[in-house]
Design an enzyme around this catalytic site. Structure first.
Site, PDB file in Angstrom:
ATOM      1  NE  ARG A   1      -0.611  10.407   9.639  1.00 50.40           N
ATOM      2  CZ  ARG A   1      -0.791   9.246   9.041  1.00 50.40           C
ATOM      3  NH1 ARG A   1      -1.933   8.625   9.129  1.00 50.40           N
ATOM      4  NH2 ARG A   1       0.172   8.691   8.351  1.00 50.40           N
TER       5      ARG A   1
ATOM      6  CE  LYS B   1      -2.581   2.466   3.628  1.00 51.91           C
ATOM      7  NZ  LYS B   1      -1.454   3.176   4.259  1.00 51.91           N
ATOM      8  CG  ASN B   2       2.299   2.755   3.554  1.00 54.10           C
ATOM      9  OD1 ASN B   2       1.123   3.020   3.295  1.00 54.10           O
ATOM     10  ND2 ASN B   2       2.755   2.631   4.793  1.00 54.10           N
TER      11      ASN B   2
ATOM     12  CG  ASP C   1       2.255   1.679   9.411  1.00 53.16           C
ATOM     13  OD1 ASP C   1       1.847   2.549  10.206  1.00 53.16           O
ATOM     14  OD2 ASP C   1       2.421   1.909   8.196  1.00 53.16           O
TER      15      ASP C   1
ATOM     16  CB  CYS D   1      -5.540   6.419  10.310  1.00 57.92           C
ATOM     17  SG  CYS D   1      -6.173   4.923   9.609  1.00 57.92           S
TER      18      CYS D   1
ATOM     19  NE  ARG E   1      -7.496   4.530   5.001  1.00 59.21           N
ATOM     20  CZ  ARG E   1      -6.606   5.076   5.816  1.00 59.21           C
ATOM     21  NH1 ARG E   1      -6.920   5.351   7.057  1.00 59.21           N
ATOM     22  NH2 ARG E   1      -5.414   5.396   5.400  1.00 59.21           N
TER      23      ARG E   1
HETATM   24  C1  UD1 Z   1       3.875   6.975   6.279  1.00 59.60           C
HETATM   25  C2  UD1 Z   1       2.999   5.770   6.063  1.00 59.60           C
HETATM   26  C3  UD1 Z   1       2.370   5.330   7.370  1.00 59.60           C
HETATM   27  C4  UD1 Z   1       3.439   5.111   8.418  1.00 59.60           C
HETATM   28  C5  UD1 Z   1       4.357   6.329   8.537  1.00 59.60           C
HETATM   29  C6  UD1 Z   1       5.545   6.096   9.460  1.00 59.60           C
HETATM   30  C7  UD1 Z   1       2.241   6.036   3.780  1.00 59.60           C
HETATM   31  C8  UD1 Z   1       1.090   6.276   2.871  1.00 59.60           C
HETATM   32  N1  UD1 Z   1       1.972   6.089   5.096  1.00 59.60           N
HETATM   33  O1  UD1 Z   1       3.013   8.009   6.758  1.00 59.60           O
HETATM   34  O2  UD1 Z   1       1.655   4.121   7.128  1.00 59.60           O
HETATM   35  O3  UD1 Z   1       2.830   4.874   9.671  1.00 59.60           O
HETATM   36  O4  UD1 Z   1       4.879   6.675   7.254  1.00 59.60           O
HETATM   37  O5  UD1 Z   1       6.291   5.025   9.036  1.00 59.60           O
HETATM   38  O6  UD1 Z   1       3.347   5.772   3.358  1.00 59.60           O
HETATM   39  N2  UD1 Z   1       5.558  14.727  10.738  1.00 59.60           N
HETATM   40  C9  UD1 Z   1       5.607  16.074  11.055  1.00 59.60           C
HETATM   41  N3  UD1 Z   1       5.568  16.989  10.016  1.00 59.60           N
HETATM   42  C10 UD1 Z   1       5.487  16.599   8.713  1.00 59.60           C
HETATM   43  C11 UD1 Z   1       5.438  15.219   8.410  1.00 59.60           C
HETATM   44  C12 UD1 Z   1       5.483  14.312   9.452  1.00 59.60           C
HETATM   45  O7  UD1 Z   1       5.694  16.459  12.213  1.00 59.60           O
HETATM   46  O8  UD1 Z   1       5.462  17.475   7.831  1.00 59.60           O
HETATM   47  C13 UD1 Z   1       5.592  13.746  11.837  1.00 59.60           C
HETATM   48  C14 UD1 Z   1       4.280  12.945  11.923  1.00 59.60           C
HETATM   49  O9  UD1 Z   1       3.288  13.633  12.647  1.00 59.60           O
HETATM   50  C15 UD1 Z   1       4.753  11.688  12.604  1.00 59.60           C
HETATM   51  C16 UD1 Z   1       6.168  11.500  12.052  1.00 59.60           C
HETATM   52  O10 UD1 Z   1       6.578  12.768  11.555  1.00 59.60           O
HETATM   53  O11 UD1 Z   1       4.832  11.907  13.995  1.00 59.60           O
HETATM   54  C17 UD1 Z   1       6.254  10.464  10.946  1.00 59.60           C
HETATM   55  O12 UD1 Z   1       5.394  10.812   9.903  1.00 59.60           O
HETATM   56  P1  UD1 Z   1       5.678  10.416   8.385  1.00 59.60           P
HETATM   57  O13 UD1 Z   1       6.924   9.595   8.288  1.00 59.60           O
HETATM   58  O14 UD1 Z   1       5.584  11.640   7.562  1.00 59.60           O
HETATM   59  O15 UD1 Z   1       4.440   9.488   8.076  1.00 59.60           O
HETATM   60  P2  UD1 Z   1       3.540   9.525   6.795  1.00 59.60           P
HETATM   61  O16 UD1 Z   1       4.353   9.768   5.585  1.00 59.60           O
HETATM   62  O17 UD1 Z   1       2.352  10.352   7.049  1.00 59.60           O
END
Ligand code: UD1
Length: 418
Positions: free
Chosen positions: A121, A22-23, A305, A116, A397
């Site tokens: 986020r 998925k990711n 995850d 979710c 999802r």
């Molecule tokens: C992706 C995955 C999700 C997984 C996560 C962490 C996809 C579609 N989803 O989510 O399944 O759980 O990686 O491995 O690939 N953060 C900030 N600011 C930002 C971006 C992130 O503070 O601009 C924080 C987030 O709140 C979180 C952490 O960084 O605490 C990790 O987030 P991130 O690695 O960005 O996760 P996603 O890409 O949303």
């Protein structure tokens, strides 16, 4: 909203093939927007997040055809650079489209991403990186207007190795003039998948998996044929499901290296795990118990995850365990449902303490997010009696043909009220 009716107590046996990730699928599908020509993306998971992404791509003017798990995308004649609000809110991953729309149309209009309910986020790291490339950003209401201006390659050091921000910036940088370096980038296997896809389309990206990614911009991107990598989170979920039910299962289409920390934990509890080619066989018995202290961390650490599914498994198969969640601040909601099933666990802000050696009892429970929902399915299969799991839409999802795969392994799970 859909229910699973689960009867616990049966060991899972047999073999099952793990679907495409998925990711990796979501960013690769988003990246197709930046290409001109035909893309065939093979082994896409059959999940509602992919369906939503396809709806967004269609709304932008992409031509799409689906043949089983293969998706043909042709973005040669894009007609729109605004993602419709109602589709944007369906899932967080639509934020990647900012990078690919910038690359393709020079502008993007996005609104606050959904997803979710596992934490705040924010997307500040994405925005800061886009600004470093020279993108112009304006906020109006809940909309974010992004213009590429005269984007130039830049050195960007991420404050945190965010997976989504790394992917978004890789895509935006394909359109910037010159070279971009993303330091402290995420190293998840899905980043390698996106790098491979961009390169197969004619881009030049290197360094995925090292924490420093280099992108040469302004290369013409055409379509390509790309096969999705296997879903490591799905593989980990089935591994725990099998170990939890004391089963004997062969998982096909697995990259064992992608779930190394989980394999070590389950092995330490006495399960026999062997791997060859892209197969993983797990054979578990009633005797073993796992003692562990686990911290979720960016790759190659233990993935957030799989945190929920691991905790569910440990309620029965663990002994004095601690699971700490370091990535998302609201990822223990499922644990209250485990307590309802009889789990002896203590939940605090950041960690769950699991006494283990519990018997779980089937009852009515609610899925509140994707991975938490999967954890409750594992719990239901380990429990005595019948579990009714409400809100299967969350599971759909991100898990492709989940119920069918569990049934194939002999698990007693039915679906009601789809
Ligand atoms: C992706 C995955 C999700 C997984 C996560 C962490 C996809 C579609 N989803 O989510 O399944 O759980 O990686 O491995 O690939 N953060 C900030 N600011 C930002 C971006 C992130 O503070 O601009 C924080 C987030 O709140 C979180 C952490 O960084 O605490 C990790 O987030 P991130 O690695 O960005 O996760 P996603 O890409 O949303």
């Amino acid at each position: 909203m859909g229910k699973y009716l689960i009867r616990g107590g049966k060991p899972l046996t047999g073999e099952v093939r793990i679907s495409g990730a998925k990711n990796a699928a979501l960013p690769v599908l988003a990246a197709a927007v930046a290409t001109k020509g035909e893309n065939i993306i093979e082994a896409c998971p059959e999940i509602s997040d992919v369906d939503n992404m396809i709806s967004i791509l269609e709304a932008l003017g992409c031509r799409i055809a689906r043949y089983g798990t293969s998706i043909m995308i042709n973005a040669s004649e894009l007609t729109e650079c605004r993602i419709p609000d109602e589709l944007m809110k369906e899932m967080r991953s639509s934020v990647f489209l900012a990078g690919s729309l910038l690359a393709r149309c020079g502008e993007a209009v996005i609104s606050s991403p959904g997803g979710c309910n596992i934490g705040k986020r924010p997307i500040d790291i994405h925005i800061k990186g886009l600004k470093s490339l020279g993108a112009e950003i304006e906020y109006s209401g809940d909309k974010i207007y992004i213009k590429s201006g005269n984007m130039k390659g830049a050195y960007i050091r991420l404050d945190y190795p965010s997976v989504g921000a790394t992917e978004n910036l890789m895509l935006a940088a394909t359109a910037a003039e010159g070279t971009t370096v993303i330091d402290n980038s995420a190293s998840e296997p899905e980043i390698n998948a996106l790098q491979d896809y961009i390169n197969m389309c004619g881009g030049r990206v290197s360094g995925a998996g090292t924490g420093r990614i280099t992108i040469c911009g302004r290369r013409k991107l055409t379509g390509c044929e790309y096969r999705m990598i296997p879903d490591r989170i799905e593989a980990g979920t089935f591994l725990l499901m099998c170990a939890g039910t004391e089963g004997d299962v062969c998982l096909k289409g697995v990259v064992a290296d992608h779930i190394r920390p989980l394999i070590e934990i389950v092995r330490a509890g006495g399960s026999r795990i062997s791997t060859w080619d892209d197969n993983l066989r797990i054979c578990s018995t009633a005797a073993g118990r796992v003692k562990c202290s686990v911290d979720t961390a960016p790759y190659p650490g233990f993935p957030t995850d799989l945190q929920s599914q691991l905790t569910a498994f440990l309620t029965v198969k663990g002994e004095d365990c601690i699971v700490r969640e370091n990535i998302f601040e609201n990822r223990f909601r499922y644990a209250k449902q485990l307590i309802k099933m009889g789990a002896d666990i203590e939940i605090s802000q950041k960690e769950v303490i699991i006494k283990g050696n519990n018997i779980l009892y089937g009852c009515d429970v609610e899925a509140e997010d994707l991975r938490g929902g999967a954890a409750l399915v594992i719990a239901g299969l380990m429990a005595e009696g019948d579990t009714v799991l409400n809100n299967t839409k969350y599971i759909k999802r991100g898990y492709s043909r989940f119920r069918e795969k569990i049934q194939k392994l002999g698990g007693e799970i039915r679906e009601d009220g789809q």
